[in-house]
Design an enzyme around this catalytic site. Structure first.
Site, PDB file in Angstrom:
ATOM      1  N   TYR A 188      11.468   8.908   2.118  1.00 18.24           N
ATOM      2  CA  TYR A 188      11.376   7.972   0.994  1.00 18.24           C
ATOM      3  C   TYR A 188      12.098   8.444  -0.266  1.00 18.24           C
ATOM      4  CZ  TYR A 188       7.824   5.929   3.979  1.00 18.24           C
ATOM      5  OH  TYR A 188       7.176   5.351   5.054  1.00 18.24           O
ATOM      6  N   GLU A 209      13.209  -9.163   0.791  1.00 16.17           N
ATOM      7  CA  GLU A 209      12.382  -8.047   1.275  1.00 16.17           C
ATOM      8  C   GLU A 209      13.153  -6.747   1.031  1.00 16.17           C
ATOM      9  OE1 GLU A 209      12.233  -8.081   5.557  1.00 16.17           O
ATOM     10  OE2 GLU A 209      10.369  -6.922   5.605  1.00 16.17           O
ATOM     11  N   PRO A 213       0.781  -1.228   0.000  1.00 18.61           N
ATOM     12  CA  PRO A 213       0.000   0.000   0.000  1.00 18.61           C
ATOM     13  C   PRO A 213       0.822   1.293   0.000  1.00 18.61           C
ATOM     14  CG  PRO A 213      -0.241  -1.208   2.064  1.00 18.61           C
ATOM     15  CD  PRO A 213       0.449  -2.114   1.104  1.00 18.61           C
ATOM     16  N   ASN A 214       0.377   2.204  -0.853  1.00 18.27           N
ATOM     17  CA  ASN A 214       0.906   3.583  -0.950  1.00 18.27           C
ATOM     18  C   ASN A 214       2.258   3.693  -1.649  1.00 18.27           C
ATOM     19  OD1 ASN A 214      -1.324   4.836   0.463  1.00 18.27           O
ATOM     20  ND2 ASN A 214      -0.513   3.827   2.276  1.00 18.27           N
ATOM     21  N   ARG A 226      13.598   3.799  12.528  1.00 17.39           N
ATOM     22  CA  ARG A 226      12.304   4.506  12.613  1.00 17.39           C
ATOM     23  C   ARG A 226      11.500   4.053  13.854  1.00 17.39           C
ATOM     24  NH1 ARG A 226       9.461   4.655   6.953  1.00 17.39           N
ATOM     25  NH2 ARG A 226       8.277   6.288   8.032  1.00 17.39           N
ATOM     26  N   ASN A 248       8.179  -5.474  -1.266  1.00 16.58           N
ATOM     27  CA  ASN A 248       8.103  -4.406  -0.278  1.00 16.58           C
ATOM     28  C   ASN A 248       6.649  -4.382   0.179  1.00 16.58           C
ATOM     29  OD1 ASN A 248       7.937  -2.156   1.277  1.00 16.58           O
ATOM     30  ND2 ASN A 248       9.047  -0.809  -0.137  1.00 16.58           N
ATOM     31  N   ALA A 305       3.213  -1.024   4.636  1.00 18.55           N
ATOM     32  CA  ALA A 305       2.697  -1.107   6.010  1.00 18.55           C
ATOM     33  C   ALA A 305       2.331  -2.532   6.407  1.00 18.55           C
ATOM     34  CB  ALA A 305       1.490  -0.188   6.158  1.00 18.55           C
ATOM     35  N   HIS A 321      12.983  -2.456   1.663  1.00 20.52           N
ATOM     36  CA  HIS A 321      12.358  -1.237   2.194  1.00 20.52           C
ATOM     37  C   HIS A 321      13.147  -0.041   1.705  1.00 20.52           C
ATOM     38  CE1 HIS A 321       9.531  -3.384   4.547  1.00 20.52           C
ATOM     39  NE2 HIS A 321      10.499  -4.171   4.971  1.00 20.52           N
ATOM     40  N   ARG A 334       5.130  12.843  -1.162  1.00 17.30           N
ATOM     41  CA  ARG A 334       5.341  13.453   0.171  1.00 17.30           C
ATOM     42  C   ARG A 334       6.465  12.729   0.894  1.00 17.30           C
ATOM     43  NH1 ARG A 334       1.129  12.610   3.615  1.00 17.30           N
ATOM     44  NH2 ARG A 334       2.166  13.959   5.087  1.00 17.30           N
TER      45      ARG A 334
HETATM   46  O1  CA2 Z   1      10.517   1.995   3.659  1.00 14.99           O
HETATM   47  C1  CA2 Z   1       9.680   1.323   3.083  1.00 14.99           C
HETATM   48  O2  CA2 Z   1       9.827   0.907   1.922  1.00 14.99           O
HETATM   49  C2  CA2 Z   1       8.347   1.013   3.760  1.00 14.99           C
HETATM   50  O3  CA2 Z   1       7.974  -0.311   3.409  1.00 14.99           O
HETATM   51  C3  CA2 Z   1       7.357   2.027   3.214  1.00 14.99           C
HETATM   52  C4  CA2 Z   1       5.976   1.991   3.871  1.00 14.99           C
HETATM   53  C5  CA2 Z   1       6.091   1.967   5.394  1.00 14.99           C
HETATM   54  O4  CA2 Z   1       4.812   1.747   5.962  1.00 14.99           O
HETATM   55  C6  CA2 Z   1       7.057   0.894   5.893  1.00 14.99           C
HETATM   56  O5  CA2 Z   1       7.159   0.975   7.299  1.00 14.99           O
HETATM   57  C7  CA2 Z   1       8.428   1.062   5.287  1.00 14.99           C
HETATM   58  C8  CA2 Z   1       5.142   3.198   3.385  1.00 14.99           C
HETATM   59  C9  CA2 Z   1       4.939   3.211   1.869  1.00 14.99           C
HETATM   60  C10 CA2 Z   1       4.675   4.497   1.222  1.00 14.99           C
HETATM   61  O6  CA2 Z   1       4.345   5.600   2.053  1.00 14.99           O
HETATM   62  C11 CA2 Z   1       4.288   6.863   1.515  1.00 14.99           C
HETATM   63  C12 CA2 Z   1       4.147   7.909   2.421  1.00 14.99           C
HETATM   64  C13 CA2 Z   1       4.092   9.200   1.987  1.00 14.99           C
HETATM   65  C14 CA2 Z   1       4.159   9.494   0.632  1.00 14.99           C
HETATM   66  C15 CA2 Z   1       4.287   8.474  -0.269  1.00 14.99           C
HETATM   67  C16 CA2 Z   1       4.345   7.158   0.154  1.00 14.99           C
END
Ligand code: CA2
Length: 143
Positions: free
Chosen positions: A22, A97, A9-10, A106, A73, A76, A99, A17
């Protein structure tokens, strides 16, 4: 060799952002990196992103007998999904995996990875370059 790259997700919102966490590269940049990696290494790389846990489980199940490696990846779902862990165990495909951020530095809730309990390697904190490293690792070990 066929490698499946799964994103949770996301991840499709990358670059929009939180660039300090990221990076500034977008999801389109990630897809371009996967394409160029596939070409350079002369392997097939298929990618899939979903915001839904069950869809990711479905893709892992469908990979059985078709893919030689998975790069995942789970985003969340990393920190919550026993279903993704069980699916990876069920298909038994070598998995790395990835990230984008350095999850180890974090929040406390990001310190557990359920899918990571199956994965043979975790690459974190290297931005989208981590996906290339994961694919290179799988090619070197399993091609
Ligand atoms: O660091 C990573 O790749 C994560 O898997 C990214 C996830 C996070 O929940 C993991 O703890 C670590 C979040 C994915 C994307 O989140 C965004 C947030 C803001 C803007 C764009 C994407």
């Amino acid at each position: 060799m066929k490698i499946l790259v799964l994103n949770g997700p996301n991840i499709n919102m990358l670059g929009i952002r939180e660039p300090e966490v990221y990076g500034t590269e977008s999801y389109a940049d990630l897809l371009a990196l996967l394409d160029s990696t596939a070409q350079t290494l002369e392997i097939e790389v298929i990618h899939y992103q979903s915001n839904h846990e069950g869809c990711l489980v479905d893709k892992i199940q469908e990979a059985y007998g078709i893919f030689d490696g998975i790069v995942i990846n789970p985003a969340a779902y990393t920190h919550t999904s026993i279903a993704i862990l069980d699916a990876l165990k069920a298909v038994g495909i070598p998995t790395v995996e990835v990230h984008i951020s350095d999850v180890a530095s974090r929040e406390a809730f990001r310190q557990i990875s359920y899918p990571g309990m199956y994965c043979e390697k975790t690459i974190a904190g290297q931005g989208i370059h981590g996906y290339r490293l994961a694919i290179e690792y799988l090619k070197e070990k399993y091609a």
